[in-house]
Motif scaffolding. Structure first.
Motif, PDB file in Angstrom:
ATOM      1  N   ALA A  27       0.891  -1.293  -0.136  1.00  0.00           N
ATOM      2  CA  ALA A  27      -0.263  -0.220  -0.023  1.00  0.00           C
ATOM      3  C   ALA A  27       0.835   1.262   0.028  1.00  0.00           C
ATOM      4  N   ARG A  28       1.928   1.163   0.810  1.00  0.00           N
ATOM      5  CA  ARG A  28       2.810   2.257   0.698  1.00  0.00           C
ATOM      6  C   ARG A  28       3.562   2.835  -0.702  1.00  0.00           C
ATOM      7  N   ALA A  29       3.604   1.480  -1.211  1.00  0.00           N
ATOM      8  CA  ALA A  29       4.467   1.635  -2.440  1.00  0.00           C
ATOM      9  C   ALA A  29       3.666   2.366  -3.547  1.00  0.00           C
ATOM     10  N   GLN A  30       2.177   1.862  -3.455  1.00  0.00           N
ATOM     11  CA  GLN A  30       1.165   2.445  -4.359  1.00  0.00           C
ATOM     12  C   GLN A  30       0.839   3.857  -4.003  1.00  0.00           C
ATOM     13  N   GLY A  31       1.067   4.301  -2.857  1.00  0.00           N
ATOM     14  CA  GLY A  31       0.915   5.719  -2.346  1.00  0.00           C
ATOM     15  C   GLY A  31       2.142   6.567  -2.852  1.00  0.00           C
ATOM     16  N   ALA A  32       3.276   5.984  -3.076  1.00  0.00           N
ATOM     17  CA  ALA A  32       4.287   6.674  -3.695  1.00  0.00           C
ATOM     18  C   ALA A  32       4.402   6.527  -5.219  1.00  0.00           C
ATOM     19  N   GLY A  33       3.645   6.047  -5.896  1.00  0.00           N
ATOM     20  CA  GLY A  33       3.489   6.226  -7.053  1.00  0.00           C
ATOM     21  C   GLY A  33       4.076   4.868  -7.757  1.00  0.00           C
ATOM     22  N   VAL A  34       4.220   3.725  -7.188  1.00  0.00           N
ATOM     23  CA  VAL A  34       4.745   2.583  -7.683  1.00  0.00           C
ATOM     24  C   VAL A  34       3.770   1.606  -8.272  1.00  0.00           C
ATOM     25  N   ILE A  35       3.688   1.696  -9.526  1.00  0.00           N
ATOM     26  CA  ILE A  35       2.762   1.027 -10.351  1.00  0.00           C
ATOM     27  C   ILE A  35       2.483  -0.423 -10.600  1.00  0.00           C
ATOM     28  N   ALA A  36       3.905  -1.009 -10.535  1.00  0.00           N
ATOM     29  CA  ALA A  36       4.049  -2.591 -10.850  1.00  0.00           C
ATOM     30  C   ALA A  36       5.383  -2.791 -10.108  1.00  0.00           C
ATOM     31  N   MET A  37       5.636  -3.800  -9.702  1.00  0.00           N
ATOM     32  CA  MET A  37       6.794  -4.383  -9.096  1.00  0.00           C
ATOM     33  C   MET A  37       6.923  -5.918  -9.357  1.00  0.00           C
ATOM     34  N   ILE A  38       8.331  -6.208  -9.776  1.00  0.00           N
ATOM     35  CA  ILE A  38       8.668  -7.470 -10.118  1.00  0.00           C
ATOM     36  C   ILE A  38       9.310  -8.050  -8.789  1.00  0.00           C
ATOM     37  N   VAL A  39       8.751  -9.391  -8.444  1.00  0.00           N
ATOM     38  CA  VAL A  39       9.109  -9.787  -7.198  1.00  0.00           C
ATOM     39  C   VAL A  39      10.145 -11.021  -7.553  1.00  0.00           C
ATOM     40  N   THR A  40      11.362 -10.705  -6.834  1.00  0.00           N
ATOM     41  CA  THR A  40      12.560 -11.397  -7.181  1.00  0.00           C
ATOM     42  C   THR A  40      12.460 -12.956  -6.555  1.00  0.00           C
ATOM     43  N   GLY A  41      13.040 -13.965  -7.567  1.00  0.00           N
ATOM     44  CA  GLY A  41      12.988 -15.136  -7.035  1.00  0.00           C
ATOM     45  C   GLY A  41      14.522 -15.881  -6.950  1.00  0.00           C
ATOM     46  N   SER A  42      14.690 -16.026  -5.882  1.00  0.00           N
ATOM     47  CA  SER A  42      16.049 -16.539  -5.757  1.00  0.00           C
ATOM     48  C   SER A  42      16.606 -17.894  -5.289  1.00  0.00           C
ATOM     49  N   THR A  43      15.572 -18.554  -4.925  1.00  0.00           N
ATOM     50  CA  THR A  43      15.537 -19.834  -4.799  1.00  0.00           C
ATOM     51  C   THR A  43      14.438 -20.642  -5.264  1.00  0.00           C
ATOM     52  N   LEU A  44      14.416 -22.037  -5.489  1.00  0.00           N
ATOM     53  CA  LEU A  44      12.941 -22.521  -6.053  1.00  0.00           C
ATOM     54  C   LEU A  44      11.885 -22.160  -5.138  1.00  0.00           C
ATOM     55  N   ALA A  45      12.148 -22.356  -3.854  1.00  0.00           N
ATOM     56  CA  ALA A  45      10.970 -22.092  -2.882  1.00  0.00           C
ATOM     57  C   ALA A  45      10.633 -20.742  -3.048  1.00  0.00           C
ATOM     58  N   ASP A  46      11.487 -19.728  -2.956  1.00  0.00           N
ATOM     59  CA  ASP A  46      11.382 -18.348  -3.048  1.00  0.00           C
ATOM     60  C   ASP A  46      10.558 -18.043  -4.157  1.00  0.00           C
ATOM     61  N   SER A  47      10.929 -18.510  -5.341  1.00  0.00           N
ATOM     62  CA  SER A  47      10.433 -18.274  -6.489  1.00  0.00           C
ATOM     63  C   SER A  47       8.788 -18.548  -6.500  1.00  0.00           C
ATOM     64  N   ALA A  48       8.687 -19.840  -5.953  1.00  0.00           N
ATOM     65  CA  ALA A  48       7.107 -20.323  -5.925  1.00  0.00           C
ATOM     66  C   ALA A  48       6.382 -19.412  -4.771  1.00  0.00           C
ATOM     67  N   ARG A  49       7.071 -18.777  -3.875  1.00  0.00           N
ATOM     68  CA  ARG A  49       6.343 -18.073  -3.256  1.00  0.00           C
ATOM     69  C   ARG A  49       6.249 -16.688  -3.762  1.00  0.00           C
ATOM     70  N   ALA A  50       7.135 -16.249  -4.629  1.00  0.00           N
ATOM     71  CA  ALA A  50       6.970 -15.037  -5.362  1.00  0.00           C
ATOM     72  C   ALA A  50       5.690 -15.155  -6.402  1.00  0.00           C
ATOM     73  N   LEU A  51       5.464 -16.263  -6.660  1.00  0.00           N
ATOM     74  CA  LEU A  51       4.377 -16.383  -7.820  1.00  0.00           C
ATOM     75  C   LEU A  51       3.094 -16.376  -6.795  1.00  0.00           C
ATOM     76  N   GLU A  52       2.954 -16.943  -5.849  1.00  0.00           N
ATOM     77  CA  GLU A  52       1.872 -16.895  -4.651  1.00  0.00           C
ATOM     78  C   GLU A  52       1.419 -15.453  -4.471  1.00  0.00           C
ATOM     79  N   LEU A  53       2.596 -14.597  -4.128  1.00  0.00           N
ATOM     80  CA  LEU A  53       2.163 -13.259  -4.094  1.00  0.00           C
ATOM     81  C   LEU A  53       1.628 -12.436  -5.204  1.00  0.00           C
ATOM     82  N   CYS A  54       2.284 -12.933  -6.439  1.00  0.00           N
ATOM     83  CA  CYS A  54       1.626 -12.507  -7.556  1.00  0.00           C
ATOM     84  C   CYS A  54       0.182 -12.715  -7.843  1.00  0.00           C
TER      85      CYS A  54
END
Length: 266
Positions: A27-54
């Protein structure tokens, strides 16, 4: 004043430091004008979690899927199919974070090169851009990338911290460049400040790499050290000043670049 529309191309939003207030961070990011974010995957588990957030924030987030060189030794050839499935997800817009890091060598260099080669092959098969990491390994990284010339124009060197010589080599190979709050650090960012004006308009993108690299130019200084996407405009302002461009112009340029590079429809 209306916030400028900006895109954070590298945010480790799956990091545990955001677990208690992730919705507020967004919410703070959107309030600052951030209209999109690319969530970084750095392990297989982390990448799966990033997709869950998407899937929780489909109108705002997309992900990369990959294995950081720190974790290369644990990335087995038998894991190829798992990563291939992650890269095939419609929410995945790039392969990575992948590359080489000889600064810490948490994984042996030979293992890093093996894992990186495998991910370059998968990126080529999927036709995806590559989200690159490099530290103290410039020559080896560039040599491996040049073995895949078709991938070079679709690769971004994330969190670039080098000087003019490394930058000219990257640009000569066709890479795009991601700039973080490193440029806001007067102690170690001067070489980057001097070099950033050399990046062509169409190859420059911005990122926070949060929770890391909190910009030192934030005023007033926060009591914590955790970086988050709401601080992307601070990086925007510093990069614009170093390049002699207006903040509005640079916001428009970098947002268009991120949309084109990652194929964003957000």
């Amino acid at each position: 004043m209306q916030p400028r529309a900006v895109i954070d191309i590298g945010i480790n939003l799956a990091h545990t430091s955001y677990d208690q207030d992730r919705a507020d961070v967004i919410a703070r990011a959107q309030g600052a004008g951030v209209i999109a974010m690319i969530v970084t995957g750095s392990t297989l588990a982390d990448s799966a979690r990033a997709l869950e957030l998407c899937r929780q924030w489909p109108g705002l987030l997309r992900a990369t899927a990959g294995v950081h060189p720190h974790h290369a030794a644990g990335f087995l050839d038998s894991d190829r199919a798992v990563l291939a499935d992650l890269l095939a997800d419609p929410m995945t817009v790039a392969a990575g974070e992948c590359g080489l890091d000889y600064y810490r060598n948490y994984s042996p260099p030979a293992e890093q090169r093996r894992a990186f080669a495998l991910q370059l092959q998968l990126a080529a098969e999927r036709g995806l851009p590559i989200f690159l990491h490099q530290r103290e390994a410039h020559s080896d990284l560039m040599a491996m990338l040049r073995e895949h010339p078709q991938l070079l124009p679709r690769a971004v060197l994330h969190c670039f911290t080098g000087g003019m010589a490394e930058l000219e080599d990257c640009l000569g190979a066709g890479l795009a460049v991601g700039i973080t709050g490193w440029i806001c650090d007067e102690r170690r960012g001067q070489a980057l400040r001097d070099a950033v004006s050399r990046i062509p308009d169409d190859r420059l993108m911005l990122e926070t790499d949060g929770p890391y690299l909190l910009p030192r130019t934030i005023q007033p200084k926060p009591a914590h050290r955790r970086n988050e996407p709401m601080y992307l405009p601070v990086i925007l302002e510093t990069v614009a000043a170093c390049r002699g461009q207006s903040i509005d112009q640079l916001a428009e340029i970098t947002t268009a670049n991120a949309r084109r590079f990652f194929g964003l429809k957000l």
